[in-house]
Design an enzyme around this catalytic site. Structure first.
Site, mmCIF file in Angstrom:
data_model
loop_
_atom_site.group_PDB
_atom_site.id
_atom_site.type_symbol
_atom_site.label_atom_id
_atom_site.label_comp_id
_atom_site.label_asym_id
_atom_site.label_seq_id
_atom_site.Cartn_x
_atom_site.Cartn_y
_atom_site.Cartn_z
ATOM 1 N N GLU C 115 0.800 -1.122 0.026
ATOM 2 C CA GLU C 115 0.075 0.156 -0.111
ATOM 3 C C GLU C 115 0.841 1.221 -0.152
ATOM 4 O O GLU C 115 0.275 2.406 0.548
ATOM 5 C CB GLU C 115 -0.962 -0.049 1.216
ATOM 6 N N HIS C 134 -0.284 5.686 8.303
ATOM 7 C CA HIS C 134 -1.430 4.707 7.980
ATOM 8 C C HIS C 134 -1.655 3.956 8.939
ATOM 9 O O HIS C 134 -0.657 2.860 9.352
ATOM 10 C CB HIS C 134 -1.275 4.011 6.578
ATOM 11 N N HIS C 136 -4.670 1.190 11.449
ATOM 12 C CA HIS C 136 -5.757 0.345 11.754
ATOM 13 C C HIS C 136 -6.061 0.489 12.999
ATOM 14 O O HIS C 136 -6.414 -0.392 13.848
ATOM 15 C CB HIS C 136 -5.423 -1.116 11.330
ATOM 16 N N HIS C 204 -11.121 -0.585 7.132
ATOM 17 C CA HIS C 204 -9.645 -0.584 7.004
ATOM 18 C C HIS C 204 -9.065 0.004 7.947
ATOM 19 O O HIS C 204 -8.190 -0.316 8.679
ATOM 20 C CB HIS C 204 -9.473 -0.229 5.570
#
Lengths: 277, 277, 277, 277
Positions: C115, C134, C136, C204
């Protein structure tokens, strides 16, 4: 119940016998003389009681407050409990012996918990009980102030069946300081507990009893876990399936068989953290 | 209230006396001269303040932000607080002394918290207060933005009675940067606090006061615990029984008696983690 | 916006310049030649990136997954990010350099995150952004799948204003494997992000951007904290007061001023845990 | 399904072959002879199984209870699992080998889990399964007693699709002690599991299966995480968007590719804590 009645009679007999054995020179002036000791306690039992204090702290069942006691192994009219100090700091020398009126045998300047009457009065009322934990654990307190009863949602909470009574101190003491700080309140709490394994104390915490110290620790921990699971299950919004009374009854036998596995784990972890282990 | 008024008069007298003792050579130019020191602080008090910073971090009451202060033991017109650094890192050399206008006595290049006026103005308004904690603790913030009031649900939260006011900074500052960053906002917060032990700050956190440093830490922690218990109790859906005002009042005496037990535990744990302990 | 447009033009110019500086012997065969390096990176910046990986893990913002990158300090058309390994394990030798198409400069067998296009495309679209996380993280994922928007409830979440868009990958990729695993999806995500500081990714996680690495870490952490506070506040049942847009705007200046206090704390804790520190 | 049928035939063949290889002197008296060993197990596989016990404890997926097994690498009719001890304490010497009837090959006085039949019967019914975890993890238990189904809310929970069946032990055992403590109940649970990756056990916990040990650990952990995220998302009150079956299917390929990243991290952390590492 018949067994229980027999046990109560045995306890009464032991009590009378114990009274008869009081030293002849017992003083009759005020303050009352310190009660006689139930005799020496083996080192392993003493260490288990010290470790139970630390295990319960590690499990977040108790914090700076809360306490755990065990009945004297040799004399059913005596019990053992730490002095008034945070449970995580208890060592063997902090353990005091009490009679069932919660008078210390030999305080040697060590302060007693204000709420020791919880222990004395339950040991008096419940001869089957050999260990008691008093908690302020975060899972159970919400149920102590809610109209929603705490119920067993999973097998390790089976001991919550057939029910978890709530002790409302206002019924006995009116507007009080919330503490079970005298024999009368201890008796009232013992009456609310009845034959249950756990009672909640409104706006305060819980009291948990068992026939052994490891089982009392197990029940104190899984009361807290079960409470949190029930809170989450109810938050999902749908109907919740609780354990049936008969399932709970049968599951008690399983817990008898397996609870030592948890106690071994917790005890080892607590031992590793003790200074000079 | 009569006691409080007397205390306020004593504070005023001390304040005038302190002013009279200003060194003759005090400069009158701008910037204003640094205020005189309230005198040396004993090492034990200083260490307690350092440890309070770390204890509050360990308890998750404060994180990289938040602060704790104590009134100067020898001069009621001075207070002591760490420099602008994460509380977990505070050592004795980071402690600054301030007057009640929150001017540092001897900054020596050490930056001050933007919100020190919370402390100065509450010490001015509340002569009974000897220690203050400002938190962003996770349990209480939801109540600072909700129409639901924070209320005592268990005995260790008794100090939340008779009520926990919410400071709405919009009422004083309109659309602001949310900080209590000047004397006027400090005064407004002190007014909202009134005679309470805890005030919430909308969308920000809380301020907690007490007559001793250990009690301020105790109240900061159990405010957070009580808030989480209330949130869970409410989530069960049924009616919740809160502490009655009279119960809370009586329980304050109990907390006075027992809170040292928690402080001893927390302090010892914090000490064990300090480098070069 | 004018500043932003100027910045975009500068970026474009730099990009053309960078292209002109490609080594003459650049190969034109397939696979495309590795892009040229943006030059050496100072050790302090490199260490900060390594530590950011560990800090975010310590804060439970990322676990075995998630990633953090920074734009190359000397070349706006390059960025730096760890190889495909759990962030808690990243060391300096794991840091790869990428161009904005997310081609590695010198992979030396080190695998890249699937990603990475999240990073390349946001750096291309947002010249003001110098660092990207990024996550979660557990607080924000519920808002990524709910109709309820994530909003600032306390001052440290002010950067969530004026809004937190949600990237619905179905709109770009239909029924997909949920990963932003190619440039087109990276561009779509960058478009959803727009000029915001945080975007949620449905089912996500989130992407968080800032003008510095410490600020990106700060925002990633307090996004998660704010989300949890909002969830708790909503669970109380009453109306919730959110930060006003103007309050948030003014509070951004405060956060600029104070966020280093948290970064210092987090960095020190992460450093202490690094082997051979 | 065709592949699965082929696998089942292969398993059957292997089973017959294995039976044919039983030592000639196998005793036919009661109690039944211990089954023959499937052969030595390589040290790396053995260590992975030991570490899986500890990783699952570190992740709070299991506590003093719960267990994890793997199919014998060389013989599909045998499986390996720790003796009846808290998983956090398991060492290589605690690992027992069982046949699919869950008879130990060579117990040497080591007690077996009462619920080992969960493992034996699922290995028999599901030739594709090479590792199994039985948990009491706190996130999933609420879904085991609620009418609300556990569903994938984020990509790392994709393996929860197409559905998570709930095993109601009352359907097989009536009012029971809640344990899957014999082959018939193990078969019933395996039937409820069907071709799913996870089944919940009402009022008890879950069973999680996978084609490798690291993937079983991954699924056990992210079942718990997904459950907690779903609980939070539902508490917000608005509609929740779940993963579509096709999204989940495609995401399984991604998880195959990346799950080793988490396993490497968890394994390293567990190794660092092992005595004499």
């Amino acid at each position: 119940m018949k067994v229980l009645n027999l046990a109560k009679q045995a306890l009464l007999a032991a009590s009378l016998c114990s009274a008869a054995l009081q030293p002849a020179n017992a003083q009759t002036t005020t303050p009352a003389p310190a009660p006689a000791s139930g005799g020496p306690v083996d080192a392993a039992s003493m260490q288990d009681l010290v470790l139970a204090n630390r295990v319960l702290t590690d499990l977040n069942v108790i914090d700076g407050f809360g306490h755990v006691s065990m009945r004297h192994p040799a004399n059913p009219n005596r019990y053992l409990m730490g002095r008034s100090v945070a449970p995580a700091l208890v060592v063997a020398d902090d353990i005091l012996e009490y009679d069932l009126d919660s008078n210390p045998v030999d305080a040697r300047g060590r302060a007693s918990f204000l709420e020791r009457f919880i222990h004395g009065e339950i040991y008096r009322a419940r001869p089957d009980v050999m260990a008691i934990v008093h908690t302020h654990s975060p899972g159970v307190i919400p149920f102590s102030v809610s109209s929603v009863p705490l119920r067993p949602v999973f097998h390790l909470g089976a001991f919550l069946s057939p029910g978890v009574p709530v002790f409302e101190i206002r019924d006995s003491a009116g507007q009080s300081n919330m503490l079970v700080s005298n024999p009368a309140l201890g008796k009232a709490l013992a009456t609310t507990l009845g034959e249950s394994n756990v009672a909640l104390m409104r706006g305060h915490g819980s009291v948990v009893v068992a026939a052994t110290l490891p089982m009392a620790v197990f029940r104190a921990h899984y009361s807290n876990v079960n409470a949190q699971l029930q809170t989450q299950a109810m938050s999902l919004g749908g109907p919740v399936t609780y354990m049936e009374p008969e399932e709970s009854k049968k599951t008690l036998g399983v817990i008898d068989q397996i609870h030592g596995r948890a106690w071994d784990l917790w005890k080892r972890a607590a031992l590793e953290k003790m200074p000079g282990k």
